[in-house]
Design a protein around this motif. Structure first.
Motif, PDB file in Angstrom:
ATOM      1  N   SER A  91      53.126   8.577  12.913  1.00 46.91           N
ATOM      2  CA  SER A  91      52.149   7.850  12.123  1.00 46.91           C
ATOM      3  C   SER A  91      52.769   7.426  10.559  1.00 46.91           C
ATOM      4  O   SER A  91      52.582   6.350  10.078  1.00 46.91           O
ATOM      5  CB  SER A  91      50.709   7.933  11.954  1.00 46.91           C
ATOM      6  N   PHE A 120      46.150  10.828  11.012  1.00 46.04           N
ATOM      7  CA  PHE A 120      46.852  10.196  11.842  1.00 46.04           C
ATOM      8  C   PHE A 120      46.178   8.566  12.043  1.00 46.04           C
ATOM      9  O   PHE A 120      47.031   7.613  11.825  1.00 46.04           O
ATOM     10  CB  PHE A 120      46.932  10.825  13.198  1.00 46.04           C
ATOM     11  N   GLN A 147      51.392  12.987  13.459  1.00 48.24           N
ATOM     12  CA  GLN A 147      51.284  12.444  12.030  1.00 48.24           C
ATOM     13  C   GLN A 147      52.548  12.175  11.499  1.00 48.24           C
ATOM     14  O   GLN A 147      52.932  11.294  10.668  1.00 48.24           O
ATOM     15  CB  GLN A 147      50.587  13.367  10.993  1.00 48.24           C
ATOM     16  N   TYR A 206      54.150   3.990   8.865  1.00 52.96           N
ATOM     17  CA  TYR A 206      53.662   3.471   7.688  1.00 52.96           C
ATOM     18  C   TYR A 206      54.564   3.233   6.497  1.00 52.96           C
ATOM     19  O   TYR A 206      54.547   2.409   5.980  1.00 52.96           O
ATOM     20  CB  TYR A 206      52.501   4.415   7.002  1.00 52.96           C
ATOM     21  N   GLU A 245      47.166   6.602   8.600  1.00 53.12           N
ATOM     22  CA  GLU A 245      48.345   5.765   8.763  1.00 53.12           C
ATOM     23  C   GLU A 245      48.718   5.064   9.694  1.00 53.12           C
ATOM     24  O   GLU A 245      49.344   3.969   9.430  1.00 53.12           O
ATOM     25  CB  GLU A 245      49.296   7.117   8.958  1.00 53.12           C
ATOM     26  N   SER A 246      48.181   5.193  11.159  1.00 51.07           N
ATOM     27  CA  SER A 246      48.190   4.078  11.930  1.00 51.07           C
ATOM     28  C   SER A 246      47.692   2.993  11.719  1.00 51.07           C
ATOM     29  O   SER A 246      48.203   1.846  11.893  1.00 51.07           O
ATOM     30  CB  SER A 246      47.683   4.690  13.420  1.00 51.07           C
TER      31      SER A 246
END
Length: 329
Positions: free
Chosen positions: A176, A252, A173, A180, A255-256
């Motif tokens: 990611s 994750f 995370q 973001y 955000e990805s």
């Protein structure tokens, strides 16, 4: 010169408000999953927001500066009216904890003030319609990409224990969230760069053939980073906990998906709402568990704010433009 300074100051103030209003977009998932503390998360997001222009260039800034309103009709009072309207709506929605779009707030203000000043012919409607289309497309793309990523990862991780998956995605995370924040900085900070660029043209400080000055780029990226550092805790709560409960795995994925969507739109120069994008991605990540995992009542309220943002800020800017003209006369 004084009026130009006022416009630049208002634009940078909007960028700071945009930063703490949309800080939730960058940090909600990583805070709600307890991967980072709120302070660590905003520092992490602010850094990647700031360096975004080095990675993606200035495509979105050029769209806002040259492709939404005819530059020859823009005056400094038009920009003041648009910025005032955008700031008012941003503060109202932030206070209410509603994750509305700062991008569409600025767009509505700019277009509304321009139409009030010079009529309906002053706007490039093809570009405005493209941006309006992405009110639907951005969250939809974010949601679909999030579902695809989640399904792929669920199949990869199905043989691992929940604890191992949780620990792995806590680390992932960090990547990611950084990605973001890069996408957020590449799209959101650049909209104000476009506004200041138009202001400099209106004040005859530069010509429309010149590129955006570097001091404008650095000022806007810095203002966005400062705003992000200030945080937007009311909206963080809505984004991180009220839409759906997120684990590191879903954080994750969301955000990805949000990052990939923003990378594509930023490279194409399309000013989209980072708020819409990450909301769609969070819904997609939550829906892979089960549809009931998403709190649809909260989601519907958010969507209503999205629909109303552009017309309300356009009307506010029109009223502000009328009042400014009376004052100047």
């Amino acid at each position: 010169m004084t009026v130009l300074i006022v416009v630049i100051a208002l634009a940078l103030l909007f960028d700071i408000i945009n930063g703490f209003h949309d800080a939730a977009n960058s940090i909600a998932t990583i805070v709600s999953t307890k991967v980072l503390t709120p302070l660590q998360a905003v520092i992490w997001a602010a850094f990647f927001n700031f360096i975004a222009y080095l990675v993606f260039g200035l495509h979105v800034a050029n769209t806002v500066g040259k492709g939404i309103v005819h530059t020859e009709i823009v005056t400094l009072p038009v920009l003041i009216a648009g910025l005032f309207a955008a700031i008012m709506w941003n503060l109202l929605t932030w206070w209410s904890g509603i994750p509305s779009s700062s991008s569409h707030t600025l767009l509505g203000g700019f277009v509304g003030a321009a139409i009030a000043h010079a009529g309906f012919h002053s706007v490039f409607y093809s570009e405005v319609l493209k941006i309006i289309a992405f009110i639907i497309l951005a969250p939809l793309i974010g949601m679909i990409v999030s579902i695809i990523i989640s399904v792929i990862l669920l199949n990869i991780c199905r043989r691992f224990s929940n604890r191992k998956v949780d620990n792995t995605f806590r680390k992932l995370q960090l990547i990611s969230a950084a990605a973001y924040s890069l996408g957020h900085g590449a799209n959101d900070a650049q909209k104000v760069m476009g506004i200041i660029y138009v202001a400099l043209i209106a004040a005859s400080k530069i010509s429309a053939h010149q590129s955006i000055p570097m001091w404008v780029v650095l000022s806007c990226q810095s203002a966005m980073a400062i705003g992000t550092l200030m945080g937007g805790w009311r909206i963080v709560k809505t984004m991180g906990t009220k839409i759906t409960h997120l684990r590191p795995f879903e954080g994750f994925s969301a955000e990805s998906a949000g990052a990939l969507t923003l990378f594509g739109t930023s490279l194409l120069g399309i000013p989209v709402s980072t708020t819409h994008t990450i909301t769609g991605a969070i819904i997609g990540a939550g829906a892979t568990k089960r549809l009931s995992a998403v709190r649809w009542g909260v989601t519907v309220n958010i969507i209503w704010a999205w629909i109303l943002t552009i017309p309300i800020t356009a009307l506010l800017a029109s009223a502000m433009s009328f009042l400014i003209n009376i004052f100047l006369k």
